[in-house]
Design a protein around this motif. Sequence first.
Motif, short mmCIF file in Angstrom:
data_model
loop_
_atom_site.label_atom_id
_atom_site.label_comp_id
_atom_site.label_asym_id
_atom_site.label_seq_id
_atom_site.Cartn_x
_atom_site.Cartn_y
_atom_site.Cartn_z
N GLY A 94 30.46 36.42 31.28
CA GLY A 94 29.97 35.75 30.00
C GLY A 94 31.41 35.59 28.81
N VAL A 95 32.47 36.42 29.39
CA VAL A 95 33.95 35.98 29.08
C VAL A 95 34.75 36.35 29.90
N ARG A 96 36.03 35.94 29.74
CA ARG A 96 36.98 36.13 30.96
C ARG A 96 37.52 37.69 30.63
N SER A 97 38.10 38.18 31.59
CA SER A 97 38.82 39.73 31.55
C SER A 97 39.87 39.60 32.10
N ASN A 98 40.65 40.52 32.09
CA ASN A 98 41.73 40.85 32.75
C ASN A 98 41.67 41.81 34.16
N ILE A 99 40.33 42.16 34.58
CA ILE A 99 40.05 43.06 35.52
C ILE A 99 40.73 42.68 36.63
N ASN A 100 40.66 41.64 37.25
CA ASN A 100 41.37 40.98 38.46
C ASN A 100 43.01 41.28 38.64
N PHE A 101 43.36 40.99 37.45
CA PHE A 101 44.74 41.18 37.20
C PHE A 101 45.21 42.80 37.43
N LEU A 102 44.37 43.50 36.63
CA LEU A 102 44.67 45.00 36.88
C LEU A 102 44.50 45.55 38.39
N THR A 118 60.73 48.32 33.25
CA THR A 118 60.31 47.30 32.30
C THR A 118 60.25 46.02 32.76
N SER A 119 60.98 45.64 33.76
CA SER A 119 61.03 44.23 34.28
C SER A 119 59.73 43.97 35.45
N TYR A 120 59.08 45.00 35.65
CA TYR A 120 57.82 44.94 36.81
C TYR A 120 56.96 43.59 36.55
N ILE A 121 56.24 43.32 35.20
CA ILE A 121 55.73 42.23 35.10
C ILE A 121 56.40 40.93 35.21
N GLU A 122 57.73 40.96 34.59
CA GLU A 122 58.29 39.52 34.87
C GLU A 122 58.78 39.40 36.33
N VAL A 123 58.79 40.25 37.13
CA VAL A 123 59.31 40.09 38.49
C VAL A 123 58.31 39.91 39.44
N GLN A 124 57.14 40.79 39.37
CA GLN A 124 55.86 40.95 40.05
C GLN A 124 54.90 39.99 39.62
N GLY A 125 54.94 39.45 38.47
CA GLY A 125 53.80 38.73 37.70
C GLY A 125 53.19 37.47 38.22
N PRO A 126 54.11 36.73 38.96
CA PRO A 126 53.65 35.43 39.48
C PRO A 126 52.64 35.89 40.61
N GLY A 127 53.19 36.65 41.42
CA GLY A 127 52.48 37.22 42.91
C GLY A 127 51.45 38.07 42.24
N LEU A 128 51.20 38.90 41.30
CA LEU A 128 49.83 39.24 40.56
C LEU A 128 48.84 38.35 40.27
N LEU A 129 49.71 37.39 39.40
CA LEU A 129 48.68 36.25 39.03
C LEU A 129 48.08 35.67 40.07
N GLU A 130 48.59 35.15 41.17
CA GLU A 130 48.00 34.59 42.33
C GLU A 130 47.14 35.74 42.89
#
Length: 158
Positions: A94-102, A118-130
């Motif tokens: 019913g609403v979007r969530s961040n579960i798949n990202f987690l 602290t740079s983990y999301i910045e560096v890995q973020g694009p691959g995690l989002l894919e």
Amino acid sequence: LGITQDTISLRGVAVQCRITTEDPSDNFRPDTGMITNYRSAAGPGIRLDGVGYTGLTISPFYDSLLTKITARADSFPAACARMRRALTEFTIDGVRSNINFLLAVMTDDVFVAGGVDTSYIEVQGPGLLERAKTGGIADLGTAIRAPDQVDLLANYIA
């Protein structure tokens, strides 16, 4: 309390995820609407702090945090495996969530090995989002797997 620091020993680790009604593919923009189906996780070493249920209306006037989920185990990889299992049990429709990202984070070899800063999301973020777009699960050949449920039950009974 009668306790001194030298008598305290470490016993395990925990990892916590914040389940939000945000869309990771849209710069984590909060989503609103009604939760049409909600199923939370449970099990040994899992703690939930939050209030989610079928029929809950997510308003744009409040924080998008829905539930905090904590997984505890003897080691960090084992806590990540427990968290991965718990996240796969969650259903929020019913609403979007961040579960798949987690899930993408919890199955990322770099994260599970503890090699993050602290740079983990910045560096890995694009691959995690894919990976989040395809359900968040990494190649199961490299993902940390949760113990078989039969083994867990057998250990609990013993």
